[in-house]
Scaffold this active site. Structure first.
Site, PDB file in Angstrom:
ATOM      1  N   SER A 110       2.690   1.498   2.666  1.00 21.65           N
ATOM      2  CA  SER A 110       1.760   1.110   1.602  1.00 21.65           C
ATOM      3  C   SER A 110       0.899   2.291   1.205  1.00 21.65           C
ATOM      4  O   SER A 110       0.611   3.170   2.022  1.00 21.65           O
ATOM      5  CB  SER A 110       0.881  -0.016   2.151  1.00 21.65           C
ATOM      6  OG  SER A 110      -0.274  -0.173   1.367  1.00 21.65           O
ATOM      7  N   TYR A 150      -5.213  -3.278   8.848  1.00 25.06           N
ATOM      8  CA  TYR A 150      -3.891  -3.321   8.210  1.00 25.06           C
ATOM      9  C   TYR A 150      -3.435  -1.906   7.831  1.00 25.06           C
ATOM     10  O   TYR A 150      -2.315  -1.496   8.139  1.00 25.06           O
ATOM     11  CB  TYR A 150      -3.954  -4.223   6.965  1.00 25.06           C
ATOM     12  CG  TYR A 150      -2.801  -4.032   6.032  1.00 25.06           C
ATOM     13  CD1 TYR A 150      -1.531  -4.495   6.356  1.00 25.06           C
ATOM     14  CD2 TYR A 150      -2.964  -3.363   4.816  1.00 25.06           C
ATOM     15  CE1 TYR A 150      -0.458  -4.291   5.501  1.00 25.06           C
ATOM     16  CE2 TYR A 150      -1.901  -3.159   3.959  1.00 25.06           C
ATOM     17  CZ  TYR A 150      -0.645  -3.626   4.302  1.00 25.06           C
ATOM     18  OH  TYR A 150       0.411  -3.411   3.464  1.00 25.06           O
ATOM     19  N   LYS A 167      -0.210   0.630   9.246  1.00 24.72           N
ATOM     20  CA  LYS A 167       0.816   1.321   8.445  1.00 24.72           C
ATOM     21  C   LYS A 167       0.821   2.815   8.780  1.00 24.72           C
ATOM     22  O   LYS A 167       1.888   3.435   8.853  1.00 24.72           O
ATOM     23  CB  LYS A 167       0.570   1.095   6.949  1.00 24.72           C
ATOM     24  CG  LYS A 167       0.853  -0.329   6.489  1.00 24.72           C
ATOM     25  CD  LYS A 167       2.326  -0.715   6.635  1.00 24.72           C
ATOM     26  CE  LYS A 167       2.601  -2.162   6.274  1.00 24.72           C
ATOM     27  NZ  LYS A 167       3.933  -2.646   6.615  1.00 24.72           N
TER      28      LYS A 167
HETATM   29  N1  UFG Z   1      -9.434  -8.570  -7.497  1.00 23.66           N
HETATM   30  C1  UFG Z   1     -10.383  -9.274  -8.190  1.00 23.66           C
HETATM   31  N2  UFG Z   1     -10.438 -10.622  -7.994  1.00 23.66           N
HETATM   32  C2  UFG Z   1      -9.608 -11.291  -7.163  1.00 23.66           C
HETATM   33  C3  UFG Z   1      -8.620 -10.547  -6.458  1.00 23.66           C
HETATM   34  C4  UFG Z   1      -8.575  -9.188  -6.646  1.00 23.66           C
HETATM   35  O1  UFG Z   1     -11.181  -8.717  -8.960  1.00 23.66           O
HETATM   36  O2  UFG Z   1      -9.723 -12.512  -7.025  1.00 23.66           O
HETATM   37  C5  UFG Z   1      -9.346  -7.126  -7.696  1.00 23.66           C
HETATM   38  C6  UFG Z   1      -9.578  -6.328  -6.432  1.00 23.66           C
HETATM   39  O3  UFG Z   1     -10.944  -6.137  -6.201  1.00 23.66           O
HETATM   40  C7  UFG Z   1      -8.817  -5.045  -6.738  1.00 23.66           C
HETATM   41  C8  UFG Z   1      -7.653  -5.518  -7.629  1.00 23.66           C
HETATM   42  O4  UFG Z   1      -8.046  -6.800  -8.108  1.00 23.66           O
HETATM   43  O5  UFG Z   1      -9.633  -4.212  -7.481  1.00 23.66           O
HETATM   44  C9  UFG Z   1      -6.355  -5.638  -6.878  1.00 23.66           C
HETATM   45  O6  UFG Z   1      -6.589  -6.417  -5.723  1.00 23.66           O
HETATM   46  P1  UFG Z   1      -5.397  -7.010  -4.846  1.00 23.66           P
HETATM   47  O7  UFG Z   1      -6.036  -7.825  -3.749  1.00 23.66           O
HETATM   48  O8  UFG Z   1      -4.402  -7.693  -5.710  1.00 23.66           O
HETATM   49  O9  UFG Z   1      -4.691  -5.719  -4.291  1.00 23.66           O
HETATM   50  P2  UFG Z   1      -5.287  -4.551  -3.377  1.00 23.66           P
HETATM   51  O10 UFG Z   1      -5.255  -3.331  -4.227  1.00 23.66           O
HETATM   52  O11 UFG Z   1      -6.539  -4.870  -2.719  1.00 23.66           O
HETATM   53  O12 UFG Z   1      -4.239  -4.571  -2.195  1.00 23.66           O
HETATM   54  C10 UFG Z   1      -2.942  -4.173  -2.418  1.00 23.66           C
HETATM   55  C11 UFG Z   1      -1.998  -4.863  -1.437  1.00 23.66           C
HETATM   56  C12 UFG Z   1      -2.237  -4.378  -0.040  1.00 23.66           C
HETATM   57  C13 UFG Z   1      -2.268  -2.868  -0.005  1.00 23.66           C
HETATM   58  C14 UFG Z   1      -3.309  -2.361  -0.958  1.00 23.66           C
HETATM   59  C15 UFG Z   1      -3.410  -0.879  -0.967  1.00 23.66           C
HETATM   60  O13 UFG Z   1      -2.168  -6.257  -1.507  1.00 23.66           O
HETATM   61  O14 UFG Z   1      -1.190  -4.855   0.778  1.00 23.66           O
HETATM   62  O15 UFG Z   1      -2.950  -2.785  -2.256  1.00 23.66           O
HETATM   63  O16 UFG Z   1      -4.382  -0.458  -1.890  1.00 23.66           O
HETATM   64  F1  UFG Z   1      -2.582  -2.414   1.216  1.00 23.66           F
END
Ligand code: UFG
Length: 339
Positions: free
Chosen positions: A129, A154, A158
């Site tokens: 990741s 997590y 990785k």
């Molecule tokens: N977000 C919101 N509201 C929500 C959910 C998410 O505003 O209800 C925002 C988050 O703050 C972030 C973006 O949307 O800015 C993306 O969030 P995600 O949770 O969809 O994804 P992440 O970037 O946090 O996580 C993903 C993968 C992980 C990985 C990570 C690495 O899910 O497995 O990218 O950056 F590790």
């Protein structure tokens, strides 16, 4: 040409695993799925079989169980390679349950490596990741970008697994590819397989689709005061079908290599903000999403997106699908789930 085409896919009933199994079949490989169904559903196999029109061997096995894994390698091999997806994957949950993450993610990888060494299986494609980079100082990040400290247990698992695979590759016959995914989204265009979030979704896209479907009252934007053009976080979203195809490209490339350990970023190369994603979803699906501005989410990095040039150059792989395609397919999948 190697006549051995059996590929073991751990976590093959999961989101990325299921799409990869479909692409493996399309490319002429013979996938065998193992999954303990702790974060996936057996119904995903029906979807895979409907798309591929093939019966895919499935075994309910926990990858941390060395005896069960040895038995599988003994009786269902020899394998051309292993694609190792099986792992826990939620950043927030890993903060709450670090030991579960260390146990599951690290031990499963160790067991896979032990079985591969014991049975002389050469090729490994590992599901890593972009979280290994932490918050990078500059974007886009390339494979040479230095790792910052992991922002969650997590992410640390990785980093450890990548290191464990690289160490094992040294002086052994193992050939491995470490694939650093950016943000996988979307679903198969058939609407037959997709993401199955358990309970309240943590990730943006399932939260958007559930809100549009009326299952959630509103979507909270986690932070609108970041140092980005519209104040919301930036990520590199990649369609899961493009991502799945990269695994086939990686395995096909590995088949032709002498022992090696190579790492590839898998992203589109584009950074999109949370607001842009929501706007695109509303536009392409003509569905309103009720949005409220909320506080920043602990552990979020401000922005990260990929340079995916290396995968293009060496694997001849690149994204063919757009953010709009992914958001359309995610909505088709949501509607299918509610039938
Ligand atoms: N977000 C919101 N509201 C929500 C959910 C998410 O505003 O209800 C925002 C988050 O703050 C972030 C973006 O949307 O800015 C993306 O969030 P995600 O949770 O969809 O994804 P992440 O970037 O946090 O996580 C993903 C993968 C992980 C990985 C990570 C690495 O899910 O497995 O990218 O950056 F590790």
């Amino acid at each position: 040409m190697n006549s051995m085409k059996k590929v073991l896919v751990t976590g093959g009933a999961g989101f990325i695993g299921s799409h990869t199994v479909v692409e493996l079949v399309a490319a002429g490989f013979e996938p065998i799925i193992i999954d303990n169904l702790c974060n996936s559903d057996i119904s995903m196999l029906d979807g895979i079989e409907a798309i591929t029109e093939k019966n895919i061997p499935f075994f309910n096995i926990d990858c941390t169980d060395l005896d069960a894994m040895m038995d599988l390698f003994q009786h269902h091999g020899p394998f051309l390679g292993v694609i190792h997806f099986a792992a826990f994957k939620a950043v927030g949950e890993s903060v709450a349950k670090p030991l579960a993450y260390y146990h599951n993610n690290i031990n499963s990888t160790r067991v896979v490596l032990e079985c591969m060494a014991h049975f002389g299986v050469k090729n490994l494609v590992f599901s890593s990741s972009c979280t290994v980079y932490g918050q990078p100082k500059e974007n886009p990040v390339s494979e040479k970008t230095a790792w910052m400290s992991a922002s969650s247990p997590y992410g640390y698992t990785k980093q450890v697994c990548e290191r464990m695979i690289a160490d094992t590759s040294l002086g052994s016959n193992l050939s491995s590819v470490l694939l650093r995914y950016f943000n996988p989204i979307g679903a198969h265009p058939s609407g037959l397989i997709g993401e199955l979030p358990l309970g309240v979704p943590e990730n943006l896209i399932p939260y958007i689709t559930q809100t549009a479907a009326g299952l959630r009252s509103h979507l909270t934007i986690f932070g609108s005061d970041y140092n980005t053009p519209d104040g919301t976080c930036i990520r590199d979203y990649i369609h899961v079908v493009d991502l799945a195809k990269a695994h086939v490209a990686a395995l096909s490339w590995l088949e032709k290599q002498s022992p090696i350990c190579e790492v590839f970023n898998l992203g589109s190369g584009n950074g999109n903000s949370v607001k842009e994603v929501i706007d695109t979803f509303q536009e392409v699906n003509n569905m309103p999403v009720n949005v409220v501005a909320g506080a920043r989410r602990p552990g979020d990095v401000e922005q990260i997106f990929a340079s995916a040039d290396k995968a293009k150059e060496i694997l001849n792989w690149g994204c063919e699908l757009t953010l709009a395609d992914a958001l359309k397919d995610a909505w088709t999948w949501q509607l299918k789930l509610q039938e």
